[in-house]
Motif scaffolding. Sequence first.
Motif, PDB file in Angstrom:
ATOM      1  N   UNK A 265       0.850  -1.194   0.000  1.00 46.99           N
ATOM      2  CA  UNK A 265       0.000   0.000   0.000  1.00 46.99           C
ATOM      3  C   UNK A 265       0.882   1.239   0.000  1.00 46.99           C
ATOM      4  N   UNK A 266       2.027   1.123   0.647  1.00 46.42           N
ATOM      5  CA  UNK A 266       3.037   2.179   0.698  1.00 46.42           C
ATOM      6  C   UNK A 266       4.369   1.495   0.960  1.00 46.42           C
ATOM      7  N   UNK A 267       5.433   2.198   0.684  1.00 50.21           N
ATOM      8  CA  UNK A 267       6.748   1.656   1.013  1.00 50.21           C
ATOM      9  C   UNK A 267       7.688   2.786   1.396  1.00 50.21           C
ATOM     10  N   UNK A 268       8.683   2.438   2.224  1.00 45.86           N
ATOM     11  CA  UNK A 268       9.733   3.369   2.616  1.00 45.86           C
ATOM     12  C   UNK A 268      11.073   2.741   2.259  1.00 45.86           C
ATOM     13  N   UNK A 269      11.864   3.480   1.514  1.00 48.68           N
ATOM     14  CA  UNK A 269      13.197   3.025   1.146  1.00 48.68           C
ATOM     15  C   UNK A 269      14.163   3.559   2.195  1.00 48.68           C
ATOM     16  N   UNK A 270      14.984   2.649   2.749  1.00 52.33           N
ATOM     17  CA  UNK A 270      15.821   2.989   3.895  1.00 52.33           C
ATOM     18  C   UNK A 270      17.302   2.852   3.595  1.00 52.33           C
ATOM     19  N   UNK A 271      18.069   3.722   4.253  1.00 60.25           N
ATOM     20  CA  UNK A 271      19.522   3.615   4.241  1.00 60.25           C
ATOM     21  C   UNK A 271      19.987   3.481   5.688  1.00 60.25           C
ATOM     22  N   UNK A 272      20.848   2.516   5.928  1.00 57.09           N
ATOM     23  CA  UNK A 272      21.372   2.268   7.265  1.00 57.09           C
ATOM     24  C   UNK A 272      22.280   3.418   7.690  1.00 57.09           C
ATOM     25  N   UNK A 273      22.008   3.991   8.868  1.00 56.58           N
ATOM     26  CA  UNK A 273      22.880   5.026   9.421  1.00 56.58           C
ATOM     27  C   UNK A 273      23.870   4.427  10.413  1.00 56.58           C
ATOM     28  N   UNK A 274      23.349   3.614  11.343  1.00 52.75           N
ATOM     29  CA  UNK A 274      24.245   2.925  12.270  1.00 52.75           C
ATOM     30  C   UNK A 274      23.532   1.713  12.865  1.00 52.75           C
ATOM     31  N   UNK A 275      24.362   0.782  13.316  1.00 57.50           N
ATOM     32  CA  UNK A 275      23.848  -0.459  13.898  1.00 57.50           C
ATOM     33  C   UNK A 275      24.334  -0.561  15.341  1.00 57.50           C
ATOM     34  N   UNK A 276      23.428  -0.951  16.233  1.00 54.89           N
ATOM     35  CA  UNK A 276      23.771  -1.247  17.626  1.00 54.89           C
ATOM     36  C   UNK A 276      23.808  -2.758  17.750  1.00 54.89           C
ATOM     37  N   UNK A 277      24.975  -3.295  18.047  1.00 56.73           N
ATOM     38  CA  UNK A 277      25.077  -4.751  18.156  1.00 56.73           C
ATOM     39  C   UNK A 277      24.385  -5.238  19.422  1.00 56.73           C
ATOM     40  N   UNK A 278      23.909  -6.458  19.350  1.00 56.24           N
ATOM     41  CA  UNK A 278      23.236  -7.113  20.462  1.00 56.24           C
ATOM     42  C   UNK A 278      23.370  -8.611  20.216  1.00 56.24           C
ATOM     43  N   UNK A 279      23.550  -9.421  21.259  1.00 54.80           N
ATOM     44  CA  UNK A 279      23.704 -10.855  21.040  1.00 54.80           C
ATOM     45  C   UNK A 279      22.485 -11.525  20.410  1.00 54.80           C
TER      46      UNK A 279
END
Length: 190
Positions: A88-102
């Motif tokens: 119905x809609x979409x958002x195109x995303x670019x990764x800015x930063x990742x927070x690691x987690x187990x």
Amino acid sequence: MIFETIVTTRSPSGAVHIAPMGIREERDLLVLAPFKPSTTLENVLSTGYAVVNYSDDVRIFAGCLTGRRDWPLTPADRIPGVRLVAALAHAELQLLHAEDDPLRPRLHCRRVHLQNHRPFRGFNRAQAAVLEAAILVSRLHLLPREKIEAEVKYLSIAVEKTAGPAEREAWGWLMEAIAVHDARQAERPV
């Protein structure tokens, strides 16, 4: 608040992956939190891109969890990715930063592009029930059998009362997945 969506990603070689995922909005960013290990996580970390698809077709949610991942796609507008034709809609995303987690790293992404394709008319109760059942199926390995049975019993009331053909089809796929899981559990040595 968590929004139930379908996330499409591509590997560096171009292979497409489609996965249901609850996302969060924090300030002006969308936050994805895929489990480790997952194809979605690997793809976003390696390419830096994802597409969030907003859809009311619950067959896509149920289908992705039951091995049915062949949904019509079309190229994204501004990133090297694809979106669902049924979105119905979409958002195109670019990764800015990742927070690691187990268990579940948090991928903070900015919207590069947002587009509406069709109006959202609302969910009926059966669609909401299918979404809840899809979440149950994604956690079969974590939940006790009694909880699954109780939830399915309650959710089936909405499906029986309000489902159309698409919702019944999706519900059937999910019930098959639960039956297969139960059969495997019964075969395991005690």
